[in-house]
Scaffold this motif. Structure first.
Motif, PDB file in Angstrom:
ATOM      1  N   PRO A 153       9.928   9.243 -17.789  1.00  0.00           N
ATOM      2  CA  PRO A 153       9.631   7.941 -18.408  1.00  0.00           C
ATOM      3  C   PRO A 153       9.533   6.786 -17.406  1.00  0.00           C
ATOM      4  CG  PRO A 153      11.382   9.063 -19.601  1.00  0.00           C
ATOM      5  CD  PRO A 153      11.105   9.873 -18.378  1.00  0.00           C
ATOM      6  N   LEU A 154      10.365   6.765 -16.385  1.00  0.00           N
ATOM      7  CA  LEU A 154      10.296   5.700 -15.397  1.00  0.00           C
ATOM      8  C   LEU A 154       8.983   5.766 -14.618  1.00  0.00           C
ATOM      9  CD1 LEU A 154      11.641   3.307 -14.003  1.00  0.00           C
ATOM     10  CD2 LEU A 154      12.703   4.930 -12.423  1.00  0.00           C
ATOM     11  N   VAL A 155       8.572   6.963 -14.259  1.00  0.00           N
ATOM     12  CA  VAL A 155       7.301   7.141 -13.551  1.00  0.00           C
ATOM     13  C   VAL A 155       6.144   6.742 -14.463  1.00  0.00           C
ATOM     14  CG1 VAL A 155       5.769   8.846 -12.496  1.00  0.00           C
ATOM     15  CG2 VAL A 155       8.213   8.911 -12.016  1.00  0.00           C
ATOM     16  N   MET A 156       6.250   7.025 -15.755  1.00  0.00           N
ATOM     17  CA  MET A 156       5.189   6.662 -16.697  1.00  0.00           C
ATOM     18  C   MET A 156       5.020   5.149 -16.796  1.00  0.00           C
ATOM     19  SD  MET A 156       5.932   9.455 -19.674  1.00  0.00           S
ATOM     20  CE  MET A 156       4.563   9.018 -20.716  1.00  0.00           C
ATOM     21  N   VAL A 157       6.106   4.405 -16.643  1.00  0.00           N
ATOM     22  CA  VAL A 157       6.028   2.945 -16.712  1.00  0.00           C
ATOM     23  C   VAL A 157       5.470   2.365 -15.414  1.00  0.00           C
ATOM     24  CG1 VAL A 157       7.432   0.851 -16.814  1.00  0.00           C
ATOM     25  CG2 VAL A 157       7.840   2.684 -18.432  1.00  0.00           C
ATOM     26  N   LEU A 158       5.856   2.920 -14.281  1.00  0.00           N
ATOM     27  CA  LEU A 158       5.505   2.334 -12.994  1.00  0.00           C
ATOM     28  C   LEU A 158       4.162   2.785 -12.432  1.00  0.00           C
ATOM     29  CD1 LEU A 158       8.960   2.486 -11.194  1.00  0.00           C
ATOM     30  CD2 LEU A 158       7.921   0.549 -12.373  1.00  0.00           C
ATOM     31  N   SER A 159       3.725   3.991 -12.765  1.00  0.00           N
ATOM     32  CA  SER A 159       2.489   4.503 -12.173  1.00  0.00           C
ATOM     33  C   SER A 159       1.411   4.657 -13.238  1.00  0.00           C
ATOM     34  CB  SER A 159       2.756   5.846 -11.487  1.00  0.00           C
ATOM     35  OG  SER A 159       3.071   6.823 -12.451  1.00  0.00           O
ATOM     36  N   PRO A 160       0.136   4.668 -12.818  1.00  0.00           N
ATOM     37  CA  PRO A 160      -0.938   4.825 -13.792  1.00  0.00           C
ATOM     38  C   PRO A 160      -0.925   6.225 -14.398  1.00  0.00           C
ATOM     39  CG  PRO A 160      -1.824   4.705 -11.567  1.00  0.00           C
ATOM     40  CD  PRO A 160      -0.363   4.474 -11.465  1.00  0.00           C
ATOM     41  N   MET A 161      -0.962   6.286 -15.714  1.00  0.00           N
ATOM     42  CA  MET A 161      -0.926   7.575 -16.404  1.00  0.00           C
ATOM     43  C   MET A 161      -2.328   8.135 -16.636  1.00  0.00           C
ATOM     44  SD  MET A 161       2.176   8.104 -16.380  1.00  0.00           S
ATOM     45  CE  MET A 161       1.981   9.718 -17.044  1.00  0.00           C
ATOM     46  N   ASN A 162      -3.348   7.302 -16.524  1.00  0.00           N
ATOM     47  CA  ASN A 162      -4.728   7.760 -16.641  1.00  0.00           C
ATOM     48  C   ASN A 162      -5.607   6.798 -15.840  1.00  0.00           C
ATOM     49  OD1 ASN A 162      -5.441   5.498 -18.368  1.00  0.00           O
ATOM     50  ND2 ASN A 162      -4.427   6.576 -20.033  1.00  0.00           N
ATOM     51  N   GLY A 163      -6.894   6.944 -15.962  1.00  0.00           N
ATOM     52  CA  GLY A 163      -7.812   6.132 -15.169  1.00  0.00           C
ATOM     53  C   GLY A 163      -8.288   4.860 -15.836  1.00  0.00           C
ATOM     54  N   SER A 164      -7.615   4.432 -16.909  1.00  0.00           N
ATOM     55  CA  SER A 164      -8.044   3.196 -17.577  1.00  0.00           C
ATOM     56  C   SER A 164      -7.802   1.997 -16.660  1.00  0.00           C
ATOM     57  CB  SER A 164      -7.302   3.012 -18.900  1.00  0.00           C
ATOM     58  OG  SER A 164      -5.959   2.629 -18.678  1.00  0.00           O
ATOM     59  N   ALA A 165      -8.564   0.953 -16.918  1.00  0.00           N
ATOM     60  CA  ALA A 165      -8.450  -0.251 -16.093  1.00  0.00           C
ATOM     61  C   ALA A 165      -7.042  -0.829 -16.154  1.00  0.00           C
ATOM     62  CB  ALA A 165      -9.476  -1.292 -16.548  1.00  0.00           C
ATOM     63  N   TRP A 166      -6.418  -0.822 -17.339  1.00  0.00           N
ATOM     64  CA  TRP A 166      -5.067  -1.349 -17.488  1.00  0.00           C
ATOM     65  C   TRP A 166      -4.071  -0.531 -16.675  1.00  0.00           C
ATOM     66  CZ3 TRP A 166      -2.405  -5.432 -19.059  1.00  0.00           C
ATOM     67  CH2 TRP A 166      -1.044  -5.295 -19.287  1.00  0.00           C
ATOM     68  N   PHE A 220       5.901  14.022 -10.904  1.00  0.00           N
ATOM     69  CA  PHE A 220       6.825  13.888 -12.027  1.00  0.00           C
ATOM     70  C   PHE A 220       6.184  13.108 -13.170  1.00  0.00           C
ATOM     71  CE2 PHE A 220       9.294  13.618  -8.043  1.00  0.00           C
ATOM     72  CZ  PHE A 220      10.044  14.776  -8.150  1.00  0.00           C
ATOM     73  N   SER A 221       5.044  13.531 -13.644  1.00  0.00           N
ATOM     74  CA  SER A 221       4.285  12.723 -14.601  1.00  0.00           C
ATOM     75  C   SER A 221       4.951  12.591 -15.968  1.00  0.00           C
ATOM     76  CB  SER A 221       2.881  13.297 -14.775  1.00  0.00           C
ATOM     77  OG  SER A 221       2.957  14.609 -15.282  1.00  0.00           O
ATOM     78  N   VAL A 236       0.838  -1.207   0.000  1.00  0.00           N
ATOM     79  CA  VAL A 236       0.000   0.000   0.000  1.00  0.00           C
ATOM     80  C   VAL A 236       0.870   1.252   0.000  1.00  0.00           C
ATOM     81  CG1 VAL A 236      -1.676   1.327   1.352  1.00  0.00           C
ATOM     82  CG2 VAL A 236      -2.006  -1.117   1.014  1.00  0.00           C
ATOM     83  N   VAL A 237       1.900   1.263   0.820  1.00  0.00           N
ATOM     84  CA  VAL A 237       2.786   2.431   0.864  1.00  0.00           C
ATOM     85  C   VAL A 237       3.472   2.632  -0.488  1.00  0.00           C
ATOM     86  CG1 VAL A 237       4.937   3.303   1.885  1.00  0.00           C
ATOM     87  CG2 VAL A 237       3.124   2.423   3.352  1.00  0.00           C
ATOM     88  N   LEU A 238       3.943   1.552  -1.106  1.00  0.00           N
ATOM     89  CA  LEU A 238       4.568   1.680  -2.425  1.00  0.00           C
ATOM     90  C   LEU A 238       3.570   2.175  -3.467  1.00  0.00           C
ATOM     91  CD1 LEU A 238       6.808  -1.510  -2.451  1.00  0.00           C
ATOM     92  CD2 LEU A 238       7.574   0.876  -2.383  1.00  0.00           C
ATOM     93  N   GLY A 239       2.322   1.714  -3.397  1.00  0.00           N
ATOM     94  CA  GLY A 239       1.293   2.197  -4.312  1.00  0.00           C
ATOM     95  C   GLY A 239       1.018   3.683  -4.126  1.00  0.00           C
ATOM     96  N   LEU A 240       0.956   4.123  -2.881  1.00  0.00           N
ATOM     97  CA  LEU A 240       0.744   5.548  -2.615  1.00  0.00           C
ATOM     98  C   LEU A 240       1.932   6.380  -3.086  1.00  0.00           C
ATOM     99  CD1 LEU A 240      -0.926   5.316   0.906  1.00  0.00           C
ATOM    100  CD2 LEU A 240      -2.035   5.904  -1.275  1.00  0.00           C
ATOM    101  N   ILE A 241       3.126   5.850  -2.937  1.00  0.00           N
ATOM    102  CA  ILE A 241       4.316   6.544  -3.453  1.00  0.00           C
ATOM    103  C   ILE A 241       4.241   6.672  -4.972  1.00  0.00           C
ATOM    104  CG2 ILE A 241       6.820   6.299  -3.795  1.00  0.00           C
ATOM    105  CD1 ILE A 241       6.929   5.195  -0.900  1.00  0.00           C
ATOM    106  N   LEU A 242       3.800   5.609  -5.651  1.00  0.00           N
ATOM    107  CA  LEU A 242       3.651   5.687  -7.113  1.00  0.00           C
ATOM    108  C   LEU A 242       2.625   6.737  -7.519  1.00  0.00           C
ATOM    109  CD1 LEU A 242       3.812   1.966  -8.280  1.00  0.00           C
ATOM    110  CD2 LEU A 242       5.555   3.732  -8.503  1.00  0.00           C
ATOM    111  N   LEU A 243       1.516   6.824  -6.784  1.00  0.00           N
ATOM    112  CA  LEU A 243       0.527   7.869  -7.080  1.00  0.00           C
ATOM    113  C   LEU A 243       1.113   9.259  -6.874  1.00  0.00           C
ATOM    114  CD1 LEU A 243      -2.726   6.352  -5.548  1.00  0.00           C
ATOM    115  CD2 LEU A 243      -2.247   6.787  -7.960  1.00  0.00           C
ATOM    116  N   TRP A 244       1.868   9.424  -5.805  1.00  0.00           N
ATOM    117  CA  TRP A 244       2.499  10.716  -5.544  1.00  0.00           C
ATOM    118  C   TRP A 244       3.513  11.049  -6.633  1.00  0.00           C
ATOM    119  CZ3 TRP A 244       7.627  11.967  -4.465  1.00  0.00           C
ATOM    120  CH2 TRP A 244       7.852  13.299  -4.104  1.00  0.00           C
ATOM    121  N   LEU A 245       4.324  10.072  -7.033  1.00  0.00           N
ATOM    122  CA  LEU A 245       5.305  10.312  -8.092  1.00  0.00           C
ATOM    123  C   LEU A 245       4.622  10.702  -9.396  1.00  0.00           C
ATOM    124  CD1 LEU A 245       7.869   7.431  -7.496  1.00  0.00           C
ATOM    125  CD2 LEU A 245       8.275   9.884  -7.231  1.00  0.00           C
ATOM    126  N   HIS A 246       3.484  10.088  -9.684  1.00  0.00           N
ATOM    127  CA  HIS A 246       2.750  10.437 -10.902  1.00  0.00           C
ATOM    128  C   HIS A 246       2.290  11.889 -10.863  1.00  0.00           C
ATOM    129  CE1 HIS A 246      -0.076  10.548 -14.140  1.00  0.00           C
ATOM    130  NE2 HIS A 246      -1.043  10.837 -13.285  1.00  0.00           N
TER     131      HIS A 246
END
Length: 163
Positions: free
Chosen positions: A31-44, A27-28, A14-24
């Protein structure tokens, strides 16, 4: 001892997921953030919040469980949890913080069933988990159109355009 490792693995995920959301949000365009975090609200894209953070959570669980626990079960979860996220997000339109519930359900499934040996052996599930990770990387660079790859925000905008 085992319960502590499952709780620790869940909290780490959960903490890592929240960190990914914060990074998005911060720093959206990285490129590394784009691969690891969701870039939009699509299911994928939202299923990334289950796949990448669980890698850290699985490490915590694996280190805290006795020898002989199935590592293939962790890799099986790396496939089942994102699949559940994609199906719930795309077919049912459920999103938001669903990823936390999916992580909790997946870790409970591992604790009760998948920590024993899994069908197909560990090599099969390792290979499939690696292929899914490669798919996340490729589809972050070249996202397909339609289906679970469609951002619900884009659909709402398109629905307001008269024809």
């Amino acid at each position: 001892m085992r319960a502590k490792s499952y709780i620790g693995g869940f909290l780490a995920s959960v903490v890592l997921g929240l960190i990914l959301l914060w990074l998005h949000r911060r720093f959206s365009v990285n490129p590394l953030v784009m691969v690891l975090s969701p870039m939009n609200g699509s299911a994928w894209e939202m299923s990334k919040l289950v796949f990448w953070p669980y890698l850290g959570g699985a490490l915590v669980i694996w280190r805290g469980t006795p020898m002989g626990s199935s590592r293939g079960g962790h890799c099986m979860l790396l496939l089942l949890m994102p699949l559940a996220m994609v199906l719930l997000g795309w077919l049912c339109g459920i999103g938001g913080y669903l990823w936390i519930a999916v992580l909790a359900a997946g870790i409970a499934l591992y604790a009760m069933v998948l920590r024993k040996k899994v069908w197909g052996g560990e090599l099969l599930w390792y290979t499939l988990a690696i292929l899914l990770g490669i798919a996340y990387i490729l589809f972050s660079v070249l996202p397909p159109f339609g289906g679970p790859f469609t951002d619900p925000a884009d659909v709402a905008v398109m629905a307001t355009i008269p024809y």
